[in-house]
Design a protein around this motif. Structure first.
Motif, PDB file in Angstrom:
ATOM      1  N   ILE A   1       1.119  -1.002  -0.050  1.00 11.99           N
ATOM      2  CA  ILE A   1      -0.046  -0.059   0.058  1.00 11.99           C
ATOM      3  C   ILE A   1       0.892   1.221  -0.051  1.00 11.99           C
ATOM      4  O   ILE A   1       1.929   1.343   0.720  1.00 11.99           O
ATOM      5  N   SER A   2       0.614   2.155  -0.682  1.00 15.51           N
ATOM      6  CA  SER A   2       1.446   3.562  -0.883  1.00 15.51           C
ATOM      7  C   SER A   2       1.157   4.118   0.406  1.00 15.51           C
ATOM      8  O   SER A   2       0.478   4.116   1.176  1.00 15.51           O
ATOM      9  N   GLU A   3       2.368   5.108   0.707  1.00 19.38           N
ATOM     10  CA  GLU A   3       2.592   5.696   1.782  1.00 19.38           C
ATOM     11  C   GLU A   3       1.331   6.732   1.878  1.00 19.38           C
ATOM     12  O   GLU A   3       0.500   6.638   3.270  1.00 19.38           O
ATOM     13  N   SER A   4       0.772   7.416   0.889  1.00 19.18           N
ATOM     14  CA  SER A   4      -0.270   8.041   0.965  1.00 19.18           C
ATOM     15  C   SER A   4      -1.597   7.445   1.390  1.00 19.18           C
ATOM     16  O   SER A   4      -2.436   8.017   2.093  1.00 19.18           O
ATOM     17  N   ASP A   5      -1.844   6.323   0.858  1.00 18.67           N
ATOM     18  CA  ASP A   5      -2.887   5.272   1.407  1.00 18.67           C
ATOM     19  C   ASP A   5      -2.743   4.769   2.666  1.00 18.67           C
ATOM     20  O   ASP A   5      -4.123   4.732   3.313  1.00 18.67           O
ATOM     21  N   GLN A   6      -1.738   4.490   3.154  1.00 12.71           N
ATOM     22  CA  GLN A   6      -1.564   4.276   4.728  1.00 12.71           C
ATOM     23  C   GLN A   6      -1.908   5.148   5.452  1.00 12.71           C
ATOM     24  O   GLN A   6      -2.615   5.239   6.653  1.00 12.71           O
ATOM     25  N   ILE A   7      -1.568   6.591   5.143  1.00 12.63           N
ATOM     26  CA  ILE A   7      -2.010   7.841   5.989  1.00 12.63           C
ATOM     27  C   ILE A   7      -3.401   7.951   5.817  1.00 12.63           C
ATOM     28  O   ILE A   7      -4.229   8.110   7.038  1.00 12.63           O
ATOM     29  N   LYS A   8      -3.908   7.654   4.717  1.00 14.80           N
ATOM     30  CA  LYS A   8      -5.267   7.957   4.461  1.00 14.80           C
ATOM     31  C   LYS A   8      -6.346   6.882   5.658  1.00 14.80           C
ATOM     32  O   LYS A   8      -7.058   7.186   6.300  1.00 14.80           O
ATOM     33  N   GLN A   9      -5.761   5.578   5.387  1.00 13.66           N
ATOM     34  CA  GLN A   9      -6.568   4.735   6.164  1.00 13.66           C
ATOM     35  C   GLN A   9      -6.218   4.842   7.670  1.00 13.66           C
ATOM     36  O   GLN A   9      -7.179   4.714   8.383  1.00 13.66           O
TER      37      GLN A   9
ATOM     38  N   GLU B   1      -8.540   7.744   8.602  1.00 22.20           N
ATOM     39  CA  GLU B   1      -9.753   6.818   9.181  1.00 22.20           C
ATOM     40  C   GLU B   1      -9.983   6.163  10.049  1.00 22.20           C
ATOM     41  O   GLU B   1     -11.185   6.453  10.979  1.00 22.20           O
ATOM     42  N   PHE B   2      -9.281   5.380  10.430  1.00 18.75           N
ATOM     43  CA  PHE B   2      -9.128   4.677  11.717  1.00 18.75           C
ATOM     44  C   PHE B   2      -9.137   5.478  12.833  1.00 18.75           C
ATOM     45  O   PHE B   2     -10.124   5.252  13.733  1.00 18.75           O
ATOM     46  N   LEU B   3      -8.498   6.562  12.707  1.00 22.33           N
ATOM     47  CA  LEU B   3      -8.491   7.465  14.024  1.00 22.33           C
ATOM     48  C   LEU B   3      -9.988   8.305  14.428  1.00 22.33           C
ATOM     49  O   LEU B   3     -10.338   8.388  15.236  1.00 22.33           O
TER      50      LEU B   3
ATOM     51  N   THR C   1     -12.836   7.172  13.202  1.00 22.53           N
ATOM     52  CA  THR C   1     -13.890   6.137  13.485  1.00 22.53           C
ATOM     53  C   THR C   1     -13.563   5.748  15.048  1.00 22.53           C
ATOM     54  O   THR C   1     -14.643   5.796  15.973  1.00 22.53           O
ATOM     55  N   TYR C   2     -12.182   5.742  15.479  1.00 28.32           N
ATOM     56  CA  TYR C   2     -11.978   5.329  16.907  1.00 28.32           C
ATOM     57  C   TYR C   2     -12.545   6.485  17.758  1.00 28.32           C
ATOM     58  O   TYR C   2     -13.143   6.488  18.668  1.00 28.32           O
ATOM     59  N   ASN C   3     -12.224   7.746  17.531  1.00 29.14           N
ATOM     60  CA  ASN C   3     -12.634   8.907  18.066  1.00 29.14           C
ATOM     61  C   ASN C   3     -14.109   9.237  18.282  1.00 29.14           C
ATOM     62  O   ASN C   3     -14.606   9.297  19.454  1.00 29.14           O
ATOM     63  N   LYS C   4     -14.651   8.773  17.189  1.00 27.52           N
ATOM     64  CA  LYS C   4     -16.338   8.762  17.196  1.00 27.52           C
ATOM     65  C   LYS C   4     -16.881   7.626  18.007  1.00 27.52           C
ATOM     66  O   LYS C   4     -17.704   8.101  18.988  1.00 27.52           O
TER      67      LYS C   4
END
Length: 66
Positions: free
Chosen positions: A5-13, A16-18, A20-23
């Protein structure tokens, strides 16, 4: 390379995770904590905490519930 997975996709994921976790964390907190006038955890609040810990453990997010 295939499968990486590209670095930009890893950052995007991760963002997204953070988000979702915060919500989820905010929703659990607002559902569980009812009284801000005491440092003590009330019986109803303790029940919610145990239920959330059990769900998190079942999902593999924590160790065993207490």
């Amino acid at each position: 390379m295939a499968g990486q997975i590209s670095e930009s996709d890893q950052i995007k994921q991760f963002k997204e995770f953070l988000g979702t976790y915060n919500k989820i964390t905010e929703n659990c907190f607002l559902d569980c904590i009812k009284d801000f006038t005491s440092r003590e955890v009330k019986t109803e609040e303790e029940y919610h905490i145990q239920q959330n810990e059990a769900l998190a453990a079942k999902a593999g997010l924590l160790g065993q519930p207490r």
